[in-house]
Design an enzyme around this catalytic site. Structure first.
Site, PDB file in Angstrom:
ATOM      1  N   LYS A  96       0.844  -1.208   0.000  1.00  0.00           N
ATOM      2  CA  LYS A  96       0.000   0.000   0.000  1.00  0.00           C
ATOM      3  C   LYS A  96       0.875   1.252   0.000  1.00  0.00           C
ATOM      4  O   LYS A  96       0.625   2.197  -0.751  1.00  0.00           O
ATOM      5  CB  LYS A  96      -0.881   0.056   1.262  1.00  0.00           C
ATOM      6  CG  LYS A  96      -2.003  -0.947   1.284  1.00  0.00           C
ATOM      7  CD  LYS A  96      -2.934  -0.687   2.477  1.00  0.00           C
ATOM      8  CE  LYS A  96      -3.663  -1.953   2.851  1.00  0.00           C
ATOM      9  NZ  LYS A  96      -4.713  -1.765   3.848  1.00  0.00           N
ATOM     10  N   LYS A 108       2.557  -4.223  10.915  1.00  0.00           N
ATOM     11  CA  LYS A 108       1.198  -4.545  11.371  1.00  0.00           C
ATOM     12  C   LYS A 108       1.290  -5.166  12.744  1.00  0.00           C
ATOM     13  O   LYS A 108       2.246  -5.873  13.059  1.00  0.00           O
ATOM     14  CB  LYS A 108       0.545  -5.549  10.418  1.00  0.00           C
ATOM     15  CG  LYS A 108      -0.949  -5.641  10.573  1.00  0.00           C
ATOM     16  CD  LYS A 108      -1.616  -4.371  10.060  1.00  0.00           C
ATOM     17  CE  LYS A 108      -3.041  -4.549   9.687  1.00  0.00           C
ATOM     18  NZ  LYS A 108      -3.417  -3.634   8.614  1.00  0.00           N
ATOM     19  N   ASN A 223     -15.873   0.387   9.981  1.00  0.00           N
ATOM     20  CA  ASN A 223     -15.417   1.730   9.610  1.00  0.00           C
ATOM     21  C   ASN A 223     -15.489   1.950   8.095  1.00  0.00           C
ATOM     22  O   ASN A 223     -16.169   2.859   7.618  1.00  0.00           O
ATOM     23  CB  ASN A 223     -13.995   1.956  10.148  1.00  0.00           C
ATOM     24  CG  ASN A 223     -13.392   3.267   9.658  1.00  0.00           C
ATOM     25  OD1 ASN A 223     -13.044   3.393   8.500  1.00  0.00           O
ATOM     26  ND2 ASN A 223     -13.302   4.257  10.528  1.00  0.00           N
TER      27      ASN A 223
HETATM   28  N1  GLU Z   1      -5.064  -0.371   9.257  1.00  0.00           N
HETATM   29  C1  GLU Z   1      -5.143   0.405   8.061  1.00  0.00           C
HETATM   30  C2  GLU Z   1      -4.702  -0.406   6.866  1.00  0.00           C
HETATM   31  O1  GLU Z   1      -4.766  -1.615   6.884  1.00  0.00           O
HETATM   32  C3  GLU Z   1      -4.421   1.742   8.183  1.00  0.00           C
HETATM   33  C4  GLU Z   1      -2.974   1.680   8.548  1.00  0.00           C
HETATM   34  C5  GLU Z   1      -2.370   3.036   8.845  1.00  0.00           C
HETATM   35  O2  GLU Z   1      -3.084   4.005   8.805  1.00  0.00           O
HETATM   36  O3  GLU Z   1      -1.172   3.077   9.140  1.00  0.00           O
HETATM   37  O4  GLU Z   1      -4.350   0.107   5.842  1.00  0.00           O
END
Ligand code: GLU
Length: 416
Positions: A96, A108, A223
């Protein structure tokens, strides 16, 4: 979730990482390094429960790779959290960040627990205990946590406070997704959904579908799912079905989203208030323009991919479609916007939050939204271009775009 499914999540990610790196011209050594997180910490967290007894919770923090910069990614509270899932999720965060071109690698965390069965104070003690347990390997320039499944701004506030106490200085940049008054960013709470809505716009324009009047099906009402339902409704689309863990609601004329938002609880549960429900399996098979899996992993699999009747699938959840199902839906001509692209809006606005914390200067919501759109659209165009140019499916294209900066950084640092 079974052990085998968990294995699938990591092994299928590794398969695509390897394919992506090979297509980019990298060899076995780079694949060996990037197929697993560089660090995985397991912690045992003692928490004094309200009944006076101590319970020990197990938590994890995985850091995929920090060649690009500090690692970044959420912390989930869920009974199914496990080592393999956390590892896979950290790799997805790298992708990402790569697609959005953020100066981060992926991380994570997770705690095996069921927050629905815990009191407010127990959750506070657990959140603080987790930060104490992982404090050595995290920090504003090392690894920056954020919300994920069943964690929220309040939990981020406790975690930030605990970290600041340990370090003895105010550290808003330690964590993102904080409440506004503690240095949160405008637009962060709905950012994942906003990013998904932008991806739906882009995908629809490629398919020649107008948003107004289109039929959208959303699996999950947490969310991402609930904010997305609202955005699509406001844009004139008909949200014909939504679901939660208990079942799904369906109305061909479009559901009353405002009413559902008002009545859902903080974990996104709402269907238990209704008698007339359909199953999640039936929801996935509904005829629609866009299907958005916004719940958990492994929802679209080889056993139900044939029954999908959407024109576009946009993955708001992490890992909702298996590799085999990806092939099956792609062969059917369905345009799939993969998770590592579609759900990048959350971490993009987290990055904005961190930048604002570091500068001590705060932006307007319009500034946040404009910059989010720009980054999401650029990510979409890069992935879509590679998909058409190299004739690879959208997931492989997203992995190639997502991993190339990291591999280049690893090479330039001389690690491989
Ligand atoms: N938990 C979200 C994701 O899986 C956001 C992670 C973040 O904002 O660092 O992308």
């Amino acid at each position: 979730m079974t052990g085998m499914d968990n294995n699938n999540v990591l092994t299928s990610t590794q398969i695509v990482i390897e394919e992506a790196l090979r297509k980019l011209g990298y060899g076995d050594d780079m694949i060996e390094l990037l197929k697993e997180p560089m660090r995985l910490l397991t912690v045992r967290i003692p928490v004094r429960m309200d009944d006076g007894k101590t319970r020990v919770f197990i938590g994890y923090r995985a850091q995929h790779n920090d060649a690009v910069g500090p690692t970044k990614g959420g912390v989930r509270f869920h009974p199914d959290v496990n080592e393999i899932e956390v590892k896979a999720l950290s790799i997805w965060m790298s992708l990402k960040c790569g697609i959005a071109n953020l100066p981060y690698g992926g991380g994570k965390g997770g705690i095996i627990c069921d927050p629905r069965k815990m009191s407010f104070r127990e959750l506070e003690r657990l959140s603080r205990g987790y930060v104490r347990a992982i404090s050595q390997i995290v920090g504003p320039t090392k690894d920056i946590p954020a919300p994920d499944v069943m964690t929220n701004a309040q939990i981020m506030a406790w975690m930030m406070d605990e970290y600041s106490r340990i370090r003895e200085f105010d550290s808003p940049g330690f964590i993102t997704g904080k409440p506004l008054v503690l240095g949160g960013s405008l637009g962060r709470e709905s950012a994942t959904a906003k990013g998904v809505a932008i991806m739906i716009d882009e995908a629809m324009s490629k398919k020649g579908i107008a948003v107004a009047g289109s039929r959208v099906v959303i699996q999950g009402f947490g969310n991402a799912g609930s904010f997305l339902a609202k955005f699509m409704h406001d844009a004139g689309a008909k949200v014909i079905a939504i679901s939660d863990v208990n079942g799904a609601l369906y109305n061909e004329q479009g559901l009353d989203i405002e009413d559902l938002m008002d009545r859902r609880d903080s974990f996104g549960t709402v269907t238990n208030l209704f008698k007339d429900t359909i199953s999640n399996e039936e929801l996935l098979a509904l005829e629609c323009d866009v299907l958005v899996p916004a719940a958990i992993e492994n929802q679209i699999t080889a056993s139900n991919a044939d029954s999908i009747r959407a024109k576009i699938i946009v993955e708001a959840a992490n890992g909702p479609t298996t590799l085999e199902a990806t092939r099956m839906v792609t062969d059917k001509g369905i345009l799939l916007i993969p998770d590592v692209l579609a759900s990048a809006g959350g971490v993009i606005v987290s990055y904005f939050e961190w930048v604002q914390n570091n500068q001590g200067y705060y932006w307007t919501e319009a500034e946040v939204d404009d910059k989010l759109r720009e980054m999401m659209v650029r990510g979409f165009n890069n992935v879509y271009e590679l998909h058409t140019l190299k004739k690879v499916d959208m997931r492989l294209a997203a992995y190639m775009v997502g991993v190339r900066k990291m591999a280049e950084a690893v090479r330039l640092r001389g690690w491989v």
